[in-house]
Design an enzyme around this catalytic site. Structure first.
Site, PDB file in Angstrom:
ATOM      1  N   ASP A  22      -5.753  20.095 -13.476  1.00  0.00           N
ATOM      2  CA  ASP A  22      -6.168  18.603 -14.071  1.00  0.00           C
ATOM      3  C   ASP A  22      -5.627  18.575 -15.560  1.00  0.00           C
ATOM      4  O   ASP A  22      -6.245  19.294 -16.247  1.00  0.00           O
ATOM      5  CB  ASP A  22      -7.608  18.287 -13.861  1.00  0.00           C
ATOM      6  CG  ASP A  22      -7.764  16.848 -14.459  1.00  0.00           C
ATOM      7  OD1 ASP A  22      -7.360  16.324 -15.138  1.00  0.00           O
ATOM      8  OD2 ASP A  22      -9.200  16.601 -14.102  1.00  0.00           O
ATOM      9  N   LYS A  31      -6.979   7.599 -19.029  1.00  0.00           N
ATOM     10  CA  LYS A  31      -7.187   8.265 -20.433  1.00  0.00           C
ATOM     11  C   LYS A  31      -5.935   8.251 -21.343  1.00  0.00           C
ATOM     12  O   LYS A  31      -5.544   7.069 -21.617  1.00  0.00           O
ATOM     13  CB  LYS A  31      -7.772   9.751 -20.148  1.00  0.00           C
ATOM     14  CG  LYS A  31      -8.898   9.987 -19.110  1.00  0.00           C
ATOM     15  CD  LYS A  31      -9.953   9.308 -19.578  1.00  0.00           C
ATOM     16  CE  LYS A  31     -11.032   9.005 -18.190  1.00  0.00           C
ATOM     17  NZ  LYS A  31     -11.494  10.350 -17.723  1.00  0.00           N
ATOM     18  N   ARG A  77       0.783  -1.215   0.028  1.00  0.00           N
ATOM     19  CA  ARG A  77      -0.086   0.017  -0.074  1.00  0.00           C
ATOM     20  C   ARG A  77       0.839   1.291  -0.105  1.00  0.00           C
ATOM     21  O   ARG A  77       0.830   2.019  -0.676  1.00  0.00           O
ATOM     22  CB  ARG A  77      -1.040   0.138   1.117  1.00  0.00           C
ATOM     23  CG  ARG A  77      -1.563   1.259   1.513  1.00  0.00           C
ATOM     24  CD  ARG A  77      -2.948   1.454   2.023  1.00  0.00           C
ATOM     25  NE  ARG A  77      -3.051   0.341   3.159  1.00  0.00           N
ATOM     26  CZ  ARG A  77      -2.403   0.487   4.622  1.00  0.00           C
ATOM     27  NH1 ARG A  77      -1.896   1.811   4.873  1.00  0.00           N
ATOM     28  NH2 ARG A  77      -2.597  -0.302   5.393  1.00  0.00           N
ATOM     29  N   TYR A  91     -14.644  18.365 -15.629  1.00  0.00           N
ATOM     30  CA  TYR A  91     -15.180  16.813 -15.486  1.00  0.00           C
ATOM     31  C   TYR A  91     -16.077  16.864 -14.347  1.00  0.00           C
ATOM     32  O   TYR A  91     -16.022  17.238 -13.182  1.00  0.00           O
ATOM     33  CB  TYR A  91     -13.821  15.982 -14.906  1.00  0.00           C
ATOM     34  CG  TYR A  91     -14.381  14.525 -14.676  1.00  0.00           C
ATOM     35  CD1 TYR A  91     -14.827  13.589 -15.962  1.00  0.00           C
ATOM     36  CD2 TYR A  91     -14.293  13.719 -13.567  1.00  0.00           C
ATOM     37  CE1 TYR A  91     -15.120  12.471 -15.939  1.00  0.00           C
ATOM     38  CE2 TYR A  91     -14.708  12.381 -13.694  1.00  0.00           C
ATOM     39  CZ  TYR A  91     -15.268  11.826 -14.866  1.00  0.00           C
ATOM     40  OH  TYR A  91     -15.473  10.550 -14.538  1.00  0.00           O
TER      41      TYR A  91
HETATM   42  C1  LIG Z   1     -11.877  10.950 -16.358  1.00  0.00           C
HETATM   43  C2  LIG Z   1     -11.558  12.240 -15.659  1.00  0.00           C
HETATM   44  C3  LIG Z   1     -11.309  12.122 -14.243  1.00  0.00           C
HETATM   45  C4  LIG Z   1     -11.795  11.095 -13.639  1.00  0.00           C
HETATM   46  O1  LIG Z   1     -10.917   9.913 -13.866  1.00  0.00           O
HETATM   47  P1  LIG Z   1     -11.263   8.443 -13.308  1.00  0.00           P
HETATM   48  O2  LIG Z   1     -10.053   7.800 -13.716  1.00  0.00           O
HETATM   49  O3  LIG Z   1     -12.549   8.071 -14.398  1.00  0.00           O
HETATM   50  O4  LIG Z   1     -11.653   8.320 -11.875  1.00  0.00           O
HETATM   51  C5  LIG Z   1     -10.947  13.541 -13.873  1.00  0.00           C
HETATM   52  N1  LIG Z   1     -10.693  14.536 -14.531  1.00  0.00           N
HETATM   53  C6  LIG Z   1     -10.755  14.375 -15.964  1.00  0.00           C
HETATM   54  C7  LIG Z   1     -10.377  15.575 -16.809  1.00  0.00           C
HETATM   55  C8  LIG Z   1     -11.144  13.122 -16.468  1.00  0.00           C
HETATM   56  O5  LIG Z   1     -11.471  13.074 -17.978  1.00  0.00           O
END
Ligand SMILES: *Cc1c(COP(=O)(O)O)cnc(C)c1O
Length: 382
Positions: free
Chosen positions: A176, A201, A52, A104
């Site tokens: 982000d 992504k 962890r 998001y």
């Molecule tokens: C998909 C996404 C998230 C969340 O990520 P997960 O892996 O689905 O939990 C956060 N920020 C952006 C810009 C995203 O596209």
């Protein structure tokens, strides 16, 4: 860094941290499935104790992402939302945060519901307008949270200027960076304090793994986040760490192709009679093109567009054949999303209206297929 001399992003993607510490000379990082690690003696350590807290496969991934983002410390989480949540756990009751209004949907849900319950106040602001951003900062503001380009309407916030404003008011700047990936944008070198990612992504890149990251360059912040990480336990598994490492090997190649395809599709969509507006940060006639070119080395693969009616939108979702109607983005496969009913379904209607997220807005994550095939697929669906 384990490299004898500094190497460029494409090389980091393929060779990772550059450390060659496997006793058998494995070229690909092995998956260390051990949950725990034996100690040579009391007071002695191999560097590992319990997975962890740290794990060799995950460490290699973290070092790779830190190097790509020009940070010093990265943490790999089980999902992007786990990473965003850990960042929000830095702040206590009564803290105020200014966030991009067009984020998001899951991030918005986090602070609208859980954040409120824990006494955090988040203001959703059009941060691409720096005057509005600065005017929203209060004495109790602890951080500015940006998504740029924003999601789904691709508004661009000037990261350098936002960082100056944040610093002036003693706030952390969080970015982000999911949409452009560190291959095209490195917010830490533009003045951000924390970068977060959905590694699900572009970093993973193949729609086969969920992951999230935080990256920082400052030791104190790194320590705070590592404490939250080991305490709350939303770490990425060794096998999933391997999958993301494997994905990153081709990040550079994929991003170049995503961008090439996205630009061609955006230009094609602009000429389509049933399309009234196209949102892609690489379009040459965008008013914010100079800001984009000053902070990004590319434009990515995300294109949103507005069609003439909700009937057209529904028809497209039903009739695309190669392109799949699905949530998510950043994978090699092209995906068409309907933010109004999917990613942004839970965003309050008033905010959606203000952002232009209605039943005519579509979002396309342009994959790396042959672009002519993608154009022909959209044409037949229209
Ligand atoms: C998909 C996404 C998230 C969340 O990520 P997960 O892996 O689905 O939990 C956060 N920020 C952006 C810009 C995203 O596209």
């Amino acid at each position: 860094m384990a490299y004898e001399k500094e190497v460029r992003p494409e090389t980091i993607c393929v060779q990772g941290s550059g450390e060659k510490n496997d006793r058998y000379g494995a070229v690909s990082m092995p998956v260390y499935l051990s949950a725990t690690y034996a100690h040579p003696a009391l007071g002695e350590s191999t560097g590992y104790a319990y997975s962890r807290v740290n794990n060799p496969t995950r460490d290699e991934l973290q070092k790779t992402v830190a190097a790509l983002e020009k940070g010093t410390d990265a943490l790999a989480f089980s999902t992007g939302m786990a990473a965003v949540t850990a960042v929000f756990e830095l702040f206590g009751t009564g803290a105020h945060i200014v966030a991009t209004d067009d984020v998001y949907g899951g991030s918005e849900r986090l602070w609208e519901h859980l954040g409120k319950r824990f006494g955090l106040q988040v203001d959703s602001v059009d941060t691409s307008d720096l005057n509005k951003l600065e005017a929203s900062i209060r004495p109790e503001t602890k951080a500015v949270f940006l998504e740029t380009p924003s999601n789904p309407t691709m508004k661009v916030t000037d990261i350098r200027k936002a960082s100056e404003i944040a610093k002036k008011h003693g706030c952390l700047l969080i970015v982000d960076n999911t949409f452009l990936s560190p291959y095209f944008q490195q917010p830490l070198s533009l003045g951000a304090d924390i970068v977060v990612h959905s590694g699900t992504k572009y970093l993973g890149g193949h729609n086969d793994v969920l992951a999230g990251f935080t990256v920082v360059k400052e030791e104190k912040l790194a320590e705070k986040l590592r404490f939250i990480y080991k305490t709350t336990g939303s770490c990425l598994s060794p096998t999933d760490s391997f999958l993301v490492l494997r994905g990153i090997k081709t990040l550079a190649l994929r991003m170049e192709r995503h961008q090439e395809n996205a630009l061609a599709l955006a230009l094609w969509l602009q000429k389509h009679p049933k399309v009234s507006e196209v949102y892609y940060i690489g379009l040459p006639d965008r008013p914010d093109k100079a800001i984009t070119d000053s902070q990004c080395s590319g434009y990515g693969g995300m294109v949103s567009f507005r069609v003439d009616s909700s009937d057209t939108a529904v028809k497209l979702l039903k009739d695309v054949k190669l392109i799949r109607f699905a949530e998510s983005l950043g994978g090699v496969e092209s995906l068409l999303t309907y933010p109004y009913k999917q990613t942004h379904a839970e965003v309050p209607e008033e905010l959606r209206k203000k952002l232009g997220i209605d039943d005519t807005l579509m979002r396309l994550s342009v994959g790396i297929e042959n672009v002519q095939d993608l154009i022909e697929d959209l044409e037949q669906a229209f």
